[in-house]
Design a protein around this motif. Structure first.
Motif, short mmCIF file in Angstrom:
data_model
loop_
_atom_site.label_atom_id
_atom_site.label_comp_id
_atom_site.label_asym_id
_atom_site.label_seq_id
_atom_site.Cartn_x
_atom_site.Cartn_y
_atom_site.Cartn_z
N LYS A 182 3.02 37.47 -30.39
CA LYS A 182 2.93 36.03 -30.25
C LYS A 182 4.06 35.29 -30.97
O LYS A 182 4.27 34.10 -30.74
N SER A 183 4.81 35.98 -31.83
CA SER A 183 5.89 35.34 -32.56
C SER A 183 7.12 35.09 -31.70
O SER A 183 7.96 34.24 -32.04
N GLY A 184 7.26 35.82 -30.59
CA GLY A 184 8.43 35.67 -29.73
C GLY A 184 9.66 36.43 -30.19
O GLY A 184 10.71 36.37 -29.55
N ILE A 185 9.54 37.17 -31.29
CA ILE A 185 10.68 37.91 -31.83
C ILE A 185 11.15 38.99 -30.85
O ILE A 185 12.35 39.17 -30.61
N ALA A 186 10.19 39.70 -30.27
CA ALA A 186 10.53 40.80 -29.37
C ALA A 186 11.29 40.30 -28.14
O ALA A 186 12.26 40.94 -27.70
N GLN A 187 10.89 39.17 -27.59
CA GLN A 187 11.56 38.64 -26.40
C GLN A 187 13.00 38.27 -26.71
O GLN A 187 13.92 38.58 -25.94
N ARG A 188 13.23 37.62 -27.83
CA ARG A 188 14.60 37.25 -28.21
C ARG A 188 15.45 38.47 -28.51
O ARG A 188 16.64 38.52 -28.19
N LEU A 189 14.82 39.50 -29.11
CA LEU A 189 15.54 40.73 -29.41
C LEU A 189 16.02 41.40 -28.13
O LEU A 189 17.17 41.87 -28.05
N LEU A 190 15.18 41.45 -27.12
CA LEU A 190 15.55 42.07 -25.85
C LEU A 190 16.70 41.32 -25.19
O LEU A 190 17.67 41.93 -24.72
N GLN A 191 16.61 40.01 -25.14
CA GLN A 191 17.65 39.21 -24.49
C GLN A 191 18.99 39.38 -25.20
O GLN A 191 20.04 39.54 -24.55
N THR A 192 18.98 39.34 -26.53
CA THR A 192 20.21 39.46 -27.30
C THR A 192 20.84 40.83 -27.14
O THR A 192 22.05 40.96 -26.89
N MET A 193 20.03 41.87 -27.24
CA MET A 193 20.56 43.24 -27.16
C MET A 193 21.09 43.53 -25.76
O MET A 193 22.09 44.24 -25.60
N ALA A 194 20.44 42.98 -24.73
CA ALA A 194 20.91 43.21 -23.37
C ALA A 194 22.32 42.67 -23.16
O ALA A 194 23.16 43.30 -22.50
N ILE A 195 22.62 41.50 -23.73
CA ILE A 195 23.96 40.92 -23.60
C ILE A 195 24.96 41.71 -24.43
O ILE A 195 26.09 41.98 -23.99
N LEU A 196 24.57 42.09 -25.65
CA LEU A 196 25.49 42.83 -26.52
C LEU A 196 25.86 44.18 -25.91
O LEU A 196 26.96 44.70 -26.15
N LEU A 197 24.93 44.78 -25.14
CA LEU A 197 25.21 46.06 -24.47
C LEU A 197 25.62 45.85 -23.01
O LEU A 197 25.63 46.79 -22.23
N GLY A 198 25.97 44.60 -22.68
CA GLY A 198 26.24 44.26 -21.29
C GLY A 198 27.38 45.03 -20.66
O GLY A 198 27.39 45.27 -19.45
N ARG A 199 28.37 45.43 -21.44
CA ARG A 199 29.51 46.15 -20.88
C ARG A 199 29.17 47.60 -20.54
O ARG A 199 29.87 48.23 -19.76
N LEU A 200 28.12 48.13 -21.15
CA LEU A 200 27.73 49.51 -20.86
C LEU A 200 27.03 49.61 -19.52
O LEU A 200 26.35 48.68 -19.09
N LYS A 201 27.21 50.73 -18.84
CA LYS A 201 26.46 50.98 -17.63
C LYS A 201 24.97 51.10 -17.99
O LYS A 201 24.60 51.86 -18.87
N GLY A 202 24.14 50.33 -17.30
CA GLY A 202 22.71 50.36 -17.61
C GLY A 202 22.39 49.75 -18.95
O GLY A 202 21.40 50.13 -19.59
N GLY A 203 23.20 48.79 -19.40
CA GLY A 203 23.01 48.19 -20.73
C GLY A 203 21.65 47.54 -20.90
O GLY A 203 21.03 47.65 -21.97
#
Length: 436
Positions: free
Chosen positions: A72-93
């Motif tokens: 309910k804190s929303g931490i996990a959702q923000r973590l997923l969004q941030t990590m997805a962009i940071l790994l965006g250059r990788l195949k299947g990031g």
């Protein structure tokens, strides 16, 4: 004959859909009354009190509360969004970030159902919007969501330690290497698949990555990664360093999850009320099943079921590994139909004395069973995690998509189980090293 009739009645009533807790308790009381008379009503409360007096079980509602509050804190959702962009250059990031965040949620909550639902709600729409293949997307979400079965602080490991009478702290430590190995194998698979099938796994464009990074401040980036790690360190670090017992660490985790929710400005009266209600509901379910399983265990042992099983195994002249294979196959199949809580409370007490008879390492057996339960959670057609994901998936996702998507991960887990069977040191080395 009475024991066979007991199991037959239990199996039929469970298949008919009756609640597990009340089925266990009701059938056990019925057979206990006709076998022992009114003494069953004197013996059962004493056995239940002795079980519930175990302070280790206090960790269960505390870890459940911690998981609900973190969701309910929303931490996990923000973590997923941030990590997805940071790994965006990788195949299947994006898929890699799902596996990593799933592991972090598992290390923060230990609740499989909540993790699968959370990951499904957060990541599945994002992956489909990016044009990811449906089977590829649903497979990694369902597999990552069940990591809470093996990665500490797993509710499975807590209950397993209580039933098998082994240290929960040692189980947590022993599960670290297999858990990390499983996450690594997941990441390797999604990366290799993305490289071989680029049309099914599109990645972020350079413009999207640059736009996100321009909007991302160092403070928000720090909060995104530091807060979940602080919670994990507070819970697991206190156990591994010997500062706190698992029960005390659960209290620390519950408090830290509440503080993190407050820090995120999400700690409202409604959130507190909902978290308390959901935690109470899930905890009540666990403990009602425990009461029913305690009644079943009392009648089973009173009828000499454990002695008969030991005698049967001795007469069959099975080797230790042959018996282990039979138990693992039985648990795997049973996991299609009933939840892990019932399996732990019904079957594990029956087979544990046999493993002791064979002088097998219960720590190793406990991790193998946990991995096995996780695999059965994913296996069609009755895998519970698949139902959780289907419940939150868009209508465009068919059940067959989820079934096909999960097959590679079932293969990965079976390979890991085989590796752990052949090399028990994977489980026993770290606890032995820390205890020396």
């Amino acid at each position: 004959m009475i024991l066979l009739l007991l199991f037959l009645c239990l199996f039929v009533t469970l298949l008919l859909g009756f609640p597990v807790a009340f089925t266990l308790a009701g059938i056990s009381l019925l057979f206990g009354y006709f076998t022992f008379g009114t003494d069953i009503f004197y013996l059962l409360p004493l056995r239940i009190y002795g079980t519930m007096n175990n302070q280790i079980l206090i960790a269960v509602p505390l870890f459940i509360y911690m998981g609900v509050m973190l969701e309910k804190s929303g931490i996990a959702q923000r973590l997923l969004q941030t990590m997805a962009i940071l790994l965006g250059r990788l195949k299947g990031g994006l898929a890699i970030s799902v596996a990593i965040v799933g592991a972090m949620l598992a290390a923060s909550t230990g609740i499989v159902g909540a993790t699968v639902v959370t990951m499904g709600l957060m990541s599945l729409p994002a992956m489909l919007n990016r044009g990811y293949d449906k089977k590829y997307a649903t497979g990694i979400i369902a597999a990552s969501g069940t990591l809470g079965q093996i990665i500490p602080p797993s509710i499975v490991l807590i209950l397993m330690g209580n039933v098998m009478n082994i240290s929960i702290g040692d189980l947590f430590v022993a599960a670290v290497i297999p858990g990390v190995a499983l996450v690594t194998l997941y990441i390797l698979f999604v990366y290799i698949y993305a490289v071989l099938n680029p049309e099914k796994v599109p990645h972020y464009s350079q413009e999207e990555i640059q736009q996100f990074k321009s909007e991302l401040s160092y403070k928000s980036l720090l909060n995104t990664f530091v807060l979940p790690f602080l919670l994990i360190i507070a819970v697991l670090g206190s156990i591994f360093l010997g500062i706190a017992s698992p029960t005390e660490a659960a209290g620390i985790g519950a408090l830290c999850a509440t503080i993190l929710t407050l820090f995120e400005k999400k700690l409202t009266w409604k959130v507190m009320k909902d978290a308390a209600y959901e935690s109470g509901h899930l905890s009540s379910m666990v403990f009602m099943i425990l009461v029913g399983a305690t009644a079943f265990g009392l009648v089973f042992r009173g009828l000499g079921g454990d002695e008969m099983l030991v005698h049967f195994i001795q007469q069959a002249n099975l080797s230790p590994y042959a018996f282990l294979a039979i138990v693992m196959l039985g648990i795997f199949i049973t996991g299609f139909f009933i939840d892990f809580i019932e399996i732990i409370f019904i079957f594990i007490p029956v087979v544990t004395p046999i493993f002791l008879l064979y002088d097998m390492n219960l720590l190793w057996i406990g991790i193998l069973i946990s991995l096995n339960l996780q695999t059965s959670f994913l296996t069609p057609p009755f895998g519970f995690s698949l139902f959780y994901l289907k419940g939150v998936a868009p209508k465009s996702i068919k059940t067959s998509d989820i079934y096909k998507g999960i097959l590679p991960y079932i293969g990965i887990q079976l390979i890991l189980i085989l590796i752990v069977v052949l090399f028990p040191e994977i489980v026993t080395w770290l606890p032995g090293y820390l205890n020396d």
